[in-house]
Design an enzyme around this catalytic site. Structure first.
Site, PDB file in Angstrom:
ATOM      1  N   SER A 136      46.894  18.810   0.116  1.00  0.00           N
ATOM      2  CA  SER A 136      45.883  19.183  -0.877  1.00  0.00           C
ATOM      3  C   SER A 136      45.316  20.581  -0.579  1.00  0.00           C
ATOM      4  O   SER A 136      46.038  21.560  -0.631  1.00  0.00           O
ATOM      5  CB  SER A 136      44.790  18.114  -0.925  1.00  0.00           C
TER       6      SER A 136
ATOM      7  N   LYS B 268      21.706  14.786 -15.280  1.00  0.00           N
ATOM      8  CA  LYS B 268      21.143  15.233 -13.988  1.00  0.00           C
ATOM      9  C   LYS B 268      21.499  14.281 -12.832  1.00  0.00           C
ATOM     10  O   LYS B 268      21.638  14.707 -11.683  1.00  0.00           O
ATOM     11  CB  LYS B 268      19.618  15.391 -14.093  1.00  0.00           C
TER      12      LYS B 268
END
Lengths: 203, 315
Positions: free
Chosen positions: B133, B185
């Site tokens: 990765s 949020k």
């Protein structure tokens, strides 16, 4: 001691009598020709050196040896000096308790000379260290032998000094060690009890 | 009597002589030991290969650790910077042993390596146990990639995750009071299910980062994006499989990577290798830095999610 006296080798008598006749050593010390008091400190001085060298030879050599052989020698000598001073004072006190006359100056001189056998541990153990033939065993063996020799010298000297028999002189010499041992043992027990009590207050 | 005195003096002299011999003996042994221990090592000089190590999860973390030492990707970037400025560094080998890390940190390193390449400093990647990765992302920036046969690599993809503890909260009757300025949020909140809108928003971010990943690999490897996408589904592969898929250039060891760097920089075979400096001070405080820096408060990441998009191989 002037040069003439030094060349006459009369000072060598102290070392000679230490090894072969401790009673004669006391008689020679008493003559004060030359005064043996300061000469006697040569023995603990070299005994300190011998001890440092032996431990260095038995242990791992490192550059720290140079500190041991310089500053260390001075410190070990001072420690030995204090040790002799304290133990001799105790022996003198023990003698006075036994109804004998105190004589600390001559006793210190005798105590110093009685340490002479300790100087022979190094030459005796050195071949075993070099040959790596159980050096620690022989070091302990010779140290014990020399310690017994040291006791024989000082006890005979005390015996001659106070004109007492060997057994009584031995008790006088041994008494400070026994008393000190008992005091240390009791102090140790009290310290353990106090420490345990102190710790238990937190539990 | 005179004879005995002389004999005593002789004995005393013998004792002194033995002491002197012992001192000399010990001194000789010390000097002998010293000469064995101290080897004269000439410092490496001249043109050579610089080594950079990328170990563990890649994160920017704090600008510096508690002891003021740079940590994470920042320290790697600084090391690369230092090598770029060093006139004796003609090539760089990046030793990677990492399962990846955060997107931003990985990209910082990638960009720095690309800058080195633009300066005509050849950069060779050497893969260790894992270079997956983000670890592979970093390698992709290099001119040449060397991996061991057994290196775990690939895992090209982006991941974001957070635990869903709603049922646990329900079981214990715990309710969260959330006061927020906008509906997104508390997007990765652990006390409730994720809404489809939130999922779509995050997916968009993931896709964007994934696109960048593929694009950067294609640029670094000089391959087409379509070729990369074929294998960029998060799969892991060994070094030998990666070679077949052209994700690496050769299989080999770290030494092979150093030799390749020398070859690319036209350096001699015995040109010096400049490792990262490891003074005892840095070693001690570096360890403490990592120890302190990696400490999290228990459960802190569980109730207050850390927003992380990662190029990371989940082991």
């Amino acid at each position: 001691m002037n040069l003439e006296k030094f060349r006459s080798l009369s000072w060598a008598d102290f070392f000679l009598y230490s090894l072969i006749d401790p009673r004669a050593l006391y008689r020679r010390v008493k003559q004060k020709d030359p005064d043996a008091f300061w000469i006697s400190f040569i023995v603990p001085l070299f005994e300190s050196l011998s001890g440092i060298l032996l431990l260095s030879l038995l242990g791992r050599e490192s550059a720290f040896f140079y500190y041991k052989i310089s500053y260390g020698w001075i410190l070990v000598f001072l420690f030995t000096f204090i040790k002799i001073l304290i133990y001799t004072s105790l022996v003198d006190v023990a003698a006075q308790f036994s109804g004998l006359k105190g004589n600390i100056r001559e006793l210190i001189t005798l105590m110093n000379f009685s340490m002479l056998p300790a100087l022979f541990v190094l030459p005796a153990a050195y071949p075993f260290i070099v040959g790596d033939f159980v050096p620690l065993f022989f070091y302990v063996l010779f140290s014990l032998a020399c310690f017994i020799w040291h006791i024989l010298i000082i006890v005979q000297s005390i015996s001659e000094m106070h004109t007492i028999e060997f057994g009584r002189a031995f008790l006088i010499y041994l008494m400070p060690a026994v008393v000190t041992g008992i005091i240390l043992l009791l102090t140790g027990i009290m310290l353990v009890i106090n420490t345990a009590g102190y710790i238990s207050t937190f539990m | 009597m005179e004879r005995e005195r002389k004999l005593t003096v002789a004995i005393l002299a013998m004792l002194i002589l033995v002491a002197v011999i012992a001192i000399v003996d010990i001194s000789f042994k010390i000097e002998e030991k010293r000469s064995r221990e101290i080897k004269l090592v000439m410092p490496d000089t001249g043109a050579g290969v610089g080594i950079v190590r990328v170990e563990g999860p890649i994160e920017l973390s704090a600008p510096s650790g508690p002891f003021g030492l740079p940590s994470g990707a920042e320290s790697i970037v600084k090391r690369l910077d230092a090598l770029a400025k060093d006139s004796s560094i003609k090539a760089v080998v990046i030793r990677i042993n990492s399962p990846g890390g955060t997107v931003a940190a990985t990209q910082e390193i990638y960009e720095k390596i690309m800058k080195l390449r633009k300066k005509n400093i050849p950069v060779v990647a050497s893969m260790g146990d894992v270079a997956a990765s983000g670890g592979y992302y970093v390698a992709a920036a290099c001119n040449h990639i060397v991996a061991n046969y057994g290196t775990v690599t690939g895992s090209i993809g982006v991941i974001a995750y957070s635990p869903n503890l709603r049922r646990l909260f329900d079981k214990f009757g715990i309710q969260m009071n959330v006061i927020k300025s906008g509906k997104y949020k508390d997007i990765l909140a652990t006390h409730r299910d994720m809404t489809s809108e939130e999922r779509a928003l995050l997916q968009e971010m993931i896709d964007s980062s994934y696109g960048k990943f593929v694009k950067d690999i294609a640029a670094g490897r000089n391959m087409s994006e379509s070729d990369i996408i074929k294998i960029a589904d998060g799969r892991v592969m060994s070094g030998s499989t990666a070679l077949q898929n052209k994700l690496i250039d050769q299989t080999g060891t770290f030494e092979d990577a150093v030799m390749k760097a020398r070859e690319l920089a036209s350096l001699d075979e015995d040109s010096p290798v400049y490792e990262e400096s490891t003074s005892p001070f840095n070693e001690i405080f570096g360890q403490l830095n990592r120890f302190m820096g990696n400490r999290n408060m228990p459960g802190s990441g569980m109730l207050y999610p850390v927003y992380k998009l990662e190029y990371r191989y989940m082991q």
